[in-house]
Enzyme design. Sequence first.
Site, PDB file in Angstrom:
ATOM      1  N   SER A  64      47.712  42.353  43.458  1.00 28.75           N
ATOM      2  CA  SER A  64      49.040  42.365  44.082  1.00 28.75           C
ATOM      3  C   SER A  64      49.265  43.651  44.862  1.00 28.75           C
ATOM      4  O   SER A  64      48.677  44.697  44.572  1.00 28.75           O
ATOM      5  CB  SER A  64      50.135  42.231  43.028  1.00 28.75           C
ATOM      6  OG  SER A  64      50.001  41.030  42.307  1.00 28.75           O
TER       7      SER A  64
HETATM    8  N1  SAH Z   1      48.104  41.033  37.920  1.00 29.54           N
HETATM    9  C1  SAH Z   1      47.018  40.809  38.850  1.00 29.54           C
HETATM   10  C2  SAH Z   1      47.427  39.836  39.919  1.00 29.54           C
HETATM   11  C3  SAH Z   1      46.373  38.837  40.127  1.00 29.54           C
HETATM   12  S1  SAH Z   1      46.808  37.435  41.133  1.00 29.54           S
HETATM   13  C4  SAH Z   1      46.513  42.096  39.433  1.00 29.54           C
HETATM   14  O1  SAH Z   1      47.201  43.125  39.308  1.00 29.54           O
HETATM   15  O2  SAH Z   1      45.412  42.124  39.984  1.00 29.54           O
HETATM   16  C5  SAH Z   1      47.310  36.243  39.927  1.00 29.54           C
HETATM   17  C6  SAH Z   1      46.342  35.940  38.825  1.00 29.54           C
HETATM   18  O3  SAH Z   1      46.906  34.895  38.027  1.00 29.54           O
HETATM   19  C7  SAH Z   1      44.986  35.431  39.284  1.00 29.54           C
HETATM   20  O4  SAH Z   1      43.980  36.221  38.717  1.00 29.54           O
HETATM   21  C8  SAH Z   1      44.954  33.992  38.775  1.00 29.54           C
HETATM   22  O5  SAH Z   1      43.649  33.538  38.447  1.00 29.54           O
HETATM   23  C9  SAH Z   1      45.859  34.056  37.565  1.00 29.54           C
HETATM   24  N2  SAH Z   1      46.432  32.782  37.131  1.00 29.54           N
HETATM   25  C10 SAH Z   1      46.769  31.735  37.908  1.00 29.54           C
HETATM   26  N3  SAH Z   1      47.285  30.739  37.148  1.00 29.54           N
HETATM   27  C11 SAH Z   1      47.253  31.155  35.855  1.00 29.54           C
HETATM   28  C12 SAH Z   1      47.643  30.561  34.598  1.00 29.54           C
HETATM   29  N4  SAH Z   1      48.147  29.329  34.521  1.00 29.54           N
HETATM   30  N5  SAH Z   1      47.469  31.305  33.485  1.00 29.54           N
HETATM   31  C13 SAH Z   1      46.961  32.572  33.536  1.00 29.54           C
HETATM   32  N6  SAH Z   1      46.578  33.161  34.698  1.00 29.54           N
HETATM   33  C14 SAH Z   1      46.715  32.475  35.845  1.00 29.54           C
END
Ligand code: SAH
Length: 213
Positions: A64
Amino acid sequence: MKDTNKHKGLRNQLVKVLIDKGIKDKEVLKAISNIPRHLFIDSSFEDFAYQDKAFPIAADQTISQPYTVAFQTELLEVKKGSKVLEIGTGSGYQTAVLLEMGAKVYTIERQKELFKKTKLFFPKINYKPKKIIFGDGYKGLPEDAPFDSIIVTAGAPFVPKPLLSQLKIGGRLVIPVGDAVQTMTLFVRTGEKDFEKLELGDFRFVPMLKEKN
Ligand code: SAH
Protein backbone atom coordinates in the site's frame (compact mmCIF):
# COMPACT_ATOMS: atom_id res chain seq x y z
CA MET A 1 19.47 -6.21 4.04
CA LYS A 2 21.15 -2.85 4.29
CA ASP A 3 19.71 0.35 5.66
CA THR A 4 21.88 3.40 4.96
CA ASN A 5 21.89 7.08 5.94
CA LYS A 6 20.64 7.83 2.45
CA HIS A 7 17.59 5.63 3.10
CA LYS A 8 17.05 7.33 6.47
CA GLY A 9 17.20 10.76 4.82
CA LEU A 10 14.64 9.69 2.21
CA ARG A 11 12.39 8.40 4.99
CA ASN A 12 12.49 11.74 6.78
CA GLN A 13 11.41 13.40 3.54
CA LEU A 14 8.55 10.91 3.20
CA VAL A 15 7.45 11.72 6.76
CA LYS A 16 7.32 15.43 5.80
CA VAL A 17 5.15 14.58 2.78
CA LEU A 18 2.77 12.62 5.06
CA ILE A 19 2.56 15.52 7.53
CA ASP A 20 1.75 17.87 4.61
CA LYS A 21 -1.03 15.47 3.56
CA GLY A 22 -2.56 15.67 7.05
CA ILE A 23 -1.13 12.77 9.08
CA LYS A 24 -0.78 13.90 12.71
CA ASP A 25 -0.24 10.82 14.90
CA LYS A 26 3.38 11.08 16.12
CA GLU A 27 3.66 7.35 16.79
CA VAL A 28 2.58 6.54 13.22
CA LEU A 29 5.09 9.01 11.81
CA LYS A 30 7.83 7.65 14.07
CA ALA A 31 7.13 4.09 12.92
CA ILE A 32 7.33 5.14 9.26
CA SER A 33 10.59 6.98 9.89
CA ASN A 34 12.04 3.81 11.49
CA ILE A 35 10.98 1.13 8.99
CA PRO A 36 13.22 0.33 6.00
CA ARG A 37 10.40 0.20 3.41
CA HIS A 38 12.95 -0.48 0.64
CA LEU A 39 13.48 -3.96 2.10
CA PHE A 40 9.78 -4.83 1.72
CA ILE A 41 9.71 -4.36 -2.05
CA ASP A 42 11.47 -5.80 -5.06
CA SER A 43 15.01 -4.43 -5.34
CA SER A 44 14.23 -3.06 -8.81
CA PHE A 45 11.96 -0.48 -7.13
CA GLU A 46 14.38 0.26 -4.31
CA ASP A 47 15.20 3.77 -5.54
CA PHE A 48 11.51 4.69 -5.40
CA ALA A 49 10.71 3.05 -2.06
CA TYR A 50 10.29 6.37 -0.27
CA GLN A 51 8.00 7.98 -2.78
CA ASP A 52 4.42 8.09 -1.57
CA LYS A 53 3.34 5.34 -3.97
CA ALA A 54 2.04 1.78 -4.04
CA PHE A 55 4.26 -0.83 -5.77
CA PRO A 56 3.71 -4.32 -7.12
CA ILE A 57 4.80 -7.20 -4.88
CA ALA A 58 4.46 -10.94 -5.59
CA ALA A 59 1.24 -12.64 -6.78
CA ASP A 60 -0.19 -9.50 -8.48
CA GLN A 61 -0.61 -7.73 -5.15
CA THR A 62 0.66 -4.34 -4.01
CA ILE A 63 2.38 -2.80 -1.01
CA SER A 64 0.00 0.00 0.00
CA GLN A 65 0.92 3.65 -0.49
CA PRO A 66 2.55 5.07 2.68
CA TYR A 67 -0.19 7.71 2.98
CA THR A 68 -2.84 4.99 2.96
CA VAL A 69 -0.92 2.97 5.56
CA ALA A 70 -0.57 6.07 7.76
CA PHE A 71 -4.23 7.09 7.29
CA GLN A 72 -5.58 3.65 8.20
CA THR A 73 -3.17 3.23 11.11
CA GLU A 74 -4.10 6.61 12.57
CA LEU A 75 -7.76 5.57 12.56
CA LEU A 76 -6.96 2.38 14.49
CA GLU A 77 -5.72 4.38 17.53
CA VAL A 78 -3.12 1.74 18.35
CA LYS A 79 -1.56 1.83 21.81
CA LYS A 80 1.31 -0.21 23.26
CA GLY A 81 -0.02 -3.71 23.85
CA SER A 82 -3.13 -3.28 21.65
CA LYS A 83 -4.28 -6.54 20.12
CA VAL A 84 -4.66 -5.93 16.39
CA LEU A 85 -5.90 -8.18 13.57
CA GLU A 86 -4.69 -7.38 10.06
CA ILE A 87 -6.39 -8.82 6.97
CA GLY A 88 -3.95 -8.91 4.03
CA THR A 89 -0.34 -9.42 5.20
CA GLY A 90 1.04 -8.73 1.72
CA SER A 91 4.61 -7.43 1.96
CA GLY A 92 4.38 -7.15 5.75
CA TYR A 93 4.96 -3.38 5.72
CA GLN A 94 1.67 -2.48 7.43
CA THR A 95 2.32 -5.27 9.94
CA ALA A 96 5.72 -3.72 10.69
CA VAL A 97 4.14 -0.30 11.31
CA LEU A 98 1.76 -1.84 13.86
CA LEU A 99 4.59 -3.79 15.54
CA GLU A 100 6.77 -0.65 15.75
CA MET A 101 3.90 1.00 17.61
CA GLY A 102 3.94 -1.78 20.19
CA ALA A 103 0.84 -3.68 19.03
CA LYS A 104 0.44 -7.44 19.24
CA VAL A 105 -0.34 -8.30 15.65
CA TYR A 106 -2.25 -11.24 14.18
CA THR A 107 -2.12 -11.15 10.39
CA ILE A 108 -3.94 -13.20 7.73
CA GLU A 109 -2.95 -13.66 4.06
CA ARG A 110 -4.87 -15.58 1.42
CA GLN A 111 -2.13 -15.91 -1.23
CA LYS A 112 0.12 -18.86 -0.43
CA GLU A 113 3.12 -17.43 -2.25
CA LEU A 114 3.01 -14.14 -0.34
CA PHE A 115 2.22 -15.84 2.94
CA LYS A 116 5.34 -18.03 2.64
CA LYS A 117 7.59 -15.24 1.43
CA THR A 118 6.60 -12.71 4.08
CA LYS A 119 6.63 -15.27 6.88
CA LEU A 120 10.29 -15.98 6.08
CA PHE A 121 11.07 -12.29 5.73
CA PHE A 122 9.85 -11.09 9.18
CA PRO A 123 12.61 -12.78 11.21
CA LYS A 124 15.26 -11.37 8.85
CA ILE A 125 14.27 -7.84 9.87
CA ASN A 126 13.47 -8.76 13.46
CA TYR A 127 9.72 -8.27 13.44
CA LYS A 128 7.65 -10.78 15.35
CA PRO A 129 3.92 -10.86 14.71
CA LYS A 130 1.99 -12.97 17.26
CA LYS A 131 0.54 -15.07 14.44
CA ILE A 132 0.92 -15.15 10.65
CA ILE A 133 -1.90 -17.17 9.17
CA PHE A 134 -2.64 -18.55 5.71
CA GLY A 135 -6.40 -18.26 5.70
CA ASP A 136 -9.54 -16.38 4.87
CA GLY A 137 -9.79 -12.82 6.10
CA TYR A 138 -13.57 -12.85 5.62
CA LYS A 139 -13.76 -15.14 8.65
CA GLY A 140 -11.38 -13.14 10.84
CA LEU A 141 -9.73 -15.08 13.66
CA PRO A 142 -12.42 -16.26 16.10
CA GLU A 143 -9.98 -18.27 18.24
CA ASP A 144 -8.00 -15.13 19.17
CA ALA A 145 -10.89 -12.63 19.30
CA PRO A 146 -11.80 -10.12 20.62
CA PHE A 147 -9.44 -7.48 19.19
CA ASP A 148 -8.86 -3.83 20.06
CA SER A 149 -8.59 -3.03 16.35
CA ILE A 150 -9.00 -4.74 13.01
CA ILE A 151 -7.52 -3.39 9.77
CA VAL A 152 -8.44 -4.65 6.31
CA THR A 153 -5.85 -3.81 3.64
CA ALA A 154 -7.73 -5.11 0.59
CA GLY A 155 -10.89 -3.68 -1.00
CA ALA A 156 -13.89 -5.42 0.56
CA PRO A 157 -17.07 -5.72 -1.53
CA PHE A 158 -19.05 -5.72 1.74
CA VAL A 159 -18.32 -5.59 5.47
CA PRO A 160 -17.74 -9.16 6.73
CA LYS A 161 -19.95 -9.69 9.82
CA PRO A 162 -17.37 -11.84 11.66
CA LEU A 163 -14.97 -8.89 11.72
CA LEU A 164 -17.53 -6.68 13.47
CA SER A 165 -18.33 -9.41 15.97
CA GLN A 166 -14.62 -9.96 16.77
CA LEU A 167 -14.16 -6.37 18.05
CA LYS A 168 -14.00 -5.56 21.77
CA ILE A 169 -16.55 -3.04 23.00
CA GLY A 170 -14.79 0.24 22.15
CA GLY A 171 -12.83 -1.57 19.40
CA ARG A 172 -12.28 -0.13 15.92
CA LEU A 173 -12.55 -1.70 12.45
CA VAL A 174 -10.97 0.19 9.54
CA ILE A 175 -12.03 -1.22 6.19
CA PRO A 176 -12.09 0.06 2.59
CA VAL A 177 -15.53 -0.88 1.23
CA GLY A 178 -16.47 -0.97 -2.45
CA ASP A 179 -15.68 -2.53 -5.81
CA ALA A 180 -13.65 -0.37 -8.26
CA VAL A 181 -13.20 2.43 -5.72
CA GLN A 182 -13.50 1.92 -1.98
CA THR A 183 -14.75 4.21 0.76
CA MET A 184 -12.53 4.08 3.83
CA THR A 185 -14.95 3.15 6.59
CA LEU A 186 -14.44 3.21 10.36
CA PHE A 187 -16.68 1.22 12.67
CA VAL A 188 -16.45 1.75 16.43
CA ARG A 189 -18.20 -0.86 18.57
CA THR A 190 -20.11 1.12 21.16
CA GLY A 191 -22.07 -1.79 22.64
CA GLU A 192 -22.81 -5.48 22.23
CA LYS A 193 -25.02 -4.74 19.21
CA ASP A 194 -24.18 -1.09 18.52
CA PHE A 195 -21.67 0.37 16.10
CA GLU A 196 -20.83 3.90 15.04
CA LYS A 197 -19.94 4.22 11.37
CA LEU A 198 -17.86 6.95 9.73
CA GLU A 199 -16.96 7.26 6.03
CA LEU A 200 -13.62 8.91 5.34
CA GLY A 201 -12.96 9.34 1.63
CA ASP A 202 -12.14 7.26 -1.41
CA PHE A 203 -9.17 4.93 -1.88
CA ARG A 204 -8.14 2.20 -4.32
CA PHE A 205 -7.07 -1.25 -3.12
CA VAL A 206 -6.57 -4.65 -4.72
CA PRO A 207 -9.75 -6.67 -4.14
CA MET A 208 -10.32 -8.84 -1.09
CA LEU A 209 -10.35 -12.38 -2.49
CA LYS A 210 -12.92 -15.08 -1.83
CA GLU A 211 -10.90 -18.03 -3.08
CA LYS A 212 -7.63 -19.35 -1.68
CA ASN A 213 -4.63 -19.21 -4.04
N1 SAH B 1 -0.84 -4.79 4.11
C1 SAH B 1 -0.21 -5.08 2.84
C2 SAH B 1 -1.12 -4.71 1.70
C3 SAH B 1 -1.13 -5.78 0.70
S1 SAH B 1 -2.38 -5.66 -0.56
C4 SAH B 1 1.13 -4.40 2.73
O1 SAH B 1 1.42 -3.50 3.53
O2 SAH B 1 1.93 -4.77 1.87
C5 SAH B 1 -3.69 -6.64 0.11
C6 SAH B 1 -3.36 -8.04 0.51
O3 SAH B 1 -4.57 -8.68 0.93
C7 SAH B 1 -2.79 -8.91 -0.60
O4 SAH B 1 -1.58 -9.47 -0.18
C8 SAH B 1 -3.87 -9.97 -0.81
O5 SAH B 1 -3.36 -11.22 -1.24
C9 SAH B 1 -4.52 -10.04 0.55
N2 SAH B 1 -5.88 -10.58 0.57
C10 SAH B 1 -6.82 -10.47 -0.39
N3 SAH B 1 -7.96 -11.09 0.00
C11 SAH B 1 -7.73 -11.63 1.23
C12 SAH B 1 -8.53 -12.40 2.15
N4 SAH B 1 -9.79 -12.76 1.87
N5 SAH B 1 -7.95 -12.76 3.32
C13 SAH B 1 -6.67 -12.40 3.63
N6 SAH B 1 -5.89 -11.68 2.78
C14 SAH B 1 -6.40 -11.29 1.60
